[in-house]
Design a protein around this motif. Structure first.
Motif, PDB file in Angstrom:
ATOM      1  N   GLU A  27       0.836  -1.201   0.000  1.00  0.00           N
ATOM      2  CA  GLU A  27       0.000   0.000   0.000  1.00  0.00           C
ATOM      3  C   GLU A  27       0.871   1.252   0.000  1.00  0.00           C
ATOM      4  N   LEU A  58       7.330   4.851 -15.634  1.00  0.00           N
ATOM      5  CA  LEU A  58       5.930   4.468 -15.845  1.00  0.00           C
ATOM      6  C   LEU A  58       5.615   4.341 -17.338  1.00  0.00           C
ATOM      7  N   LEU A  85       7.888  -4.839 -14.993  1.00  0.00           N
ATOM      8  CA  LEU A  85       7.575  -4.841 -13.558  1.00  0.00           C
ATOM      9  C   LEU A  85       8.653  -4.119 -12.754  1.00  0.00           C
ATOM     10  N   LEU A  88       7.964  -0.454 -13.283  1.00  0.00           N
ATOM     11  CA  LEU A  88       6.755  -0.063 -12.554  1.00  0.00           C
ATOM     12  C   LEU A  88       7.076   0.089 -11.066  1.00  0.00           C
ATOM     13  N   ARG A  92       6.783   3.537  -8.783  1.00  0.00           N
ATOM     14  CA  ARG A  92       6.007   3.645  -7.550  1.00  0.00           C
ATOM     15  C   ARG A  92       6.849   4.249  -6.417  1.00  0.00           C
ATOM     16  N   GLU A 108       1.004   7.711  -4.864  1.00  0.00           N
ATOM     17  CA  GLU A 108       1.563   7.338  -6.177  1.00  0.00           C
ATOM     18  C   GLU A 108       0.522   7.436  -7.294  1.00  0.00           C
ATOM     19  N   ASP A 109      -0.725   7.028  -7.009  1.00  0.00           N
ATOM     20  CA  ASP A 109      -1.737   7.000  -8.074  1.00  0.00           C
ATOM     21  C   ASP A 109      -2.120   8.404  -8.561  1.00  0.00           C
ATOM     22  N   ALA A 112       0.261   9.079 -11.390  1.00  0.00           N
ATOM     23  CA  ALA A 112       0.081   8.260 -12.583  1.00  0.00           C
ATOM     24  C   ALA A 112      -1.243   8.536 -13.282  1.00  0.00           C
TER      25      ALA A 112
END
Lengths: 276, 328
Positions: A27, A58, A85, A88, A92, A108-109, A112
């Motif tokens: 998380e 990303l 991966l 990615l 993050r 983080e989201d 992105a």
């Protein structure tokens, strides 16, 4: 057999849910790390660097994900996903660091999914469409080499978090560079067709080198890497004029970034109130 | 030459001891290994089953793979990317297991893209929403585990060993899928509707993953006798229902079967009959996505041909250079 029903426990509560499966407990990527910015570090500068390196990763991961189910061989499905991966994961960590240093406290989201193309700072080479396997390998070689030398420098960063992220990234990128280099050699030395395609791939990538060196000057190191690989592949680095696009570090992008982000962000933006 | 090899190369009349040894190995629940003698039917049945399984892993990357680029959080993106990568890895182990029986991966791939070998019919259904990713994990991986855990005891060693690793990873995937659904069910109304809709669409096709009913399963008897297969289709289907019902209750979704109820006498569940004519249609190639799934695999294979040829040409040239270097 005792484990015939190993998943009977599926609907039960799990104390150890954070550990049971790859990624699902992730998380907060910087959980437990002291994220205080040292006094001698310019927080805004650090945040900008983390965002830019996060965007490179990303966008690179997104292009690699597009190869899924389209790779020339199953071994390449696995390897390209590995590299995607890794990138990615780097994105993050870098976004998380950015959220702690740019004063917004964003997760983080937010970086992105809820920024528009003009706010992205990735180098434009990362956003170009995949093309054929030769172009993808030429690009991967150049980006991996450049990023490797960039992160290698950052292992001496005054920021302990960025230092740790860079050290992890250096190990990953050493593999990415080797994987791409092996394919550039195989394709350059393979058949007439593969040689022609590999030469074209290198020619398409070459104009974007100046933009990379403008963002971080690893000219000598990257050119040395390329010379070694291209020599083994029977290819040459063409002398070309720099691409007109970019620089991505100033938010100037090709026409390819907007559709890439539209796809990446489509579900998240359709359900802004949702939790995933 | 060992005594056994001598026997094998002798006249057909000398074969019964080998058959006896094979039968005894099966009866003792021991493993048959690649260099052991085995009946032709055992070999061809295994190649068919393992190849179909490998093809299913590879085609099965597509329905969920569509969502990697669109996954709505970076965490879900990483989980899904890793899952689809695992499926490619499973395909690789399984093709390798088939190769220990004398099959050739390139040939098996040709059979798949020419439609001469099958893959699991479940992958011919579309994935219109992100909830499908969760439901596939929960139902499809769950059903796959039901089918596959007994295969960890398959009589053929390489297959059994591949299945142990695959089952461990599948159980991760199932829990990840279920965890996604749990999260979505605690989200917005639109997310809850999305989950229920996906459950409605995947329930019956998932029950069909166990194959036709026992009285209409042509290949089952021999496979059971050879201990390639350990439980009947109907028994595995029922196990899956028994396991899934309490999970659905906990999740707060309704399974779309009005006949589904707990049988107080047996403690198990009675349930409705899947539409077997639909299964037959999908197996014969008339499912919603059959053509597009095979087409994608064919395109990737054909567009990658020049890459594979280049790798082979480079390897041959390298070998020649090494030889020349050694000779000099």
């Amino acid at each position: 057999m005792s484990d015939d029903h190993l998943y009977m426990t599926l609907a039960e509560g799990h104390e150890d849910d954070t550990r049971w499966a790859y990624g699902t407990g992730f998380e907060d990527p910087l959980h437990g790390v002291d994220t205080t910015v040292p006094e001698d570090v310019d927080a805004a500068e650090l945040a900008a660097l983390c965002a830019a390196l996060g965007d490179d990763a990303l966008v690179g991961a997104q292009r690699l994900a597009e190869w899924t189910t389209r790779a020339p061989e199953l071994e390449e499905e696995v390897a390209l996903a590995n590299i995607g991966l890794d990138l990615l994961g780097q994105a993050r960590l870098l976004y998380a660091r950015c959220g702690r240093t740019d004063g917004t406290g964003r997760g983080e989201d937010a970086y992105a999914y809820f920024r528009d193309p003009g706010e992205f700072r990735n180098v434009t080479l990362a956003e170009l469409p995949n093309g054929d396997f030769a172009f993808s390998m030429a690009r991967l070689l150049v980006l991996s080499s450049w990023r490797l030398h960039h992160l290698d420098g950052l292992t001496a960063s005054p920021d302990p978090v960025l230092r740790a992220v860079a050290a992890k990234g250096v190990k990953e990128l050493t593999y990415h560079r080797r994987y791409a280099a092996e394919w550039v050699v195989r394709l350059g030395d393979g058949t007439e067709e593969s040689h022609r395609r590999m030469r074209a791939g290198i020619e398409q990538v070459a104009p974007y080198l100046e933009e990379l060196f403008g963002a971080f000057d690893a000219r000598a190191e990257v050119l040395a890497d390329l010379r070694q690989v291209l020599d083994a592949a029977g290819l040459e680095l063409p002398a070309t004029a720099p691409a007109a696009a970019g620089p991505g570090r100033e938010g100037r992008h090709t026409e390819h970034l907007a559709p890439l982000l539209q796809e990446l962000q489509s579900v998240a933006r359709a359900h802004p109130e949702a939790t995933w | 030459m060992t005594a056994q090899q001598a026997t094998a190369s002798a006249a057909p009349g000398a074969l019964p001891p080998l058959q006896e040894h094979f039968d005894a190995t099966i009866a003792r629940d021991q493993r048959i290994e690649p260099r052991d003698w085995m009946p032709d039917g055992y070999r061809s049945t295994l190649i068919r089953q393992i190849a179909q399984h490998a093809h299913s892993e590879i085609i099965g990357m597509q329905p969920e793979g569509e969502w990697i680029t669109r996954a709505p959080s970076l965490r879900r993106k990483a989980i899904l990317f890793a899952k689809v990568q695992d499926e490619a890895g499973h395909g690789l182990y399984l093709y390798s297991a088939a190769e220990t029986l004398g099959a050739d991966r390139a040939d098996l791939t040709e059979r798949l893209i020419e439609g001469r070998q099958k893959y699991s019919s479940i992958f011919n259904y579309p994935t219109p929403t992100f909830a499908d990713v969760g439901v596939i994990g929960w139902f499809v991986d769950g059903a796959a585990i039901c089918n596959q855990v007994p295969l960890c005891r398959s009589s053929y060693g390489p297959y059994a060993r591949a299945m142990v690793r695959i089952c461990k990873e599948e159980s991760f995937h199932q829990r990840q899928g279920y965890e996604l659904l749990m999260t979505m069910m605690s989200g917005t109304d639109a997310q809850r509707e999305m989950v229920q809709d996906a459950v409605n669409r995947w329930w019956w096709p998932s029950l069909m993953m166990f194959g036709p009913p026992d009285d209409n399963s042509p290949n089952s008897a021999a496979s059971m006798a050879w201990k390639i297969k350990r439980h009947s289709n109907d028994e595995l289907r029922r196990r899956f229902v028994d396991m899934t019902v309490p999970q659905a209750e906990k999740l707060g979704v309704t399974l779309p079967d009005p006949e589904l109820r707990r049988n107080e006498e047996s403690g198990r569940h009675d349930f409705g009959t899947p539409d077997w004519s639909e299964l037959m249609r999908v197996i014969k190639g008339d499912g919603p996505c059959n053509a597009q799934r095979v087409e994608r695999r064919r395109t990737a294979h054909e567009e990658g041909a020049w890459v594979r040829e280049a790798a082979a040409a480079h390897a041959a040239r390298q070998a020649a250079r090494t030889e020349k270097g050694t000779a000099a």
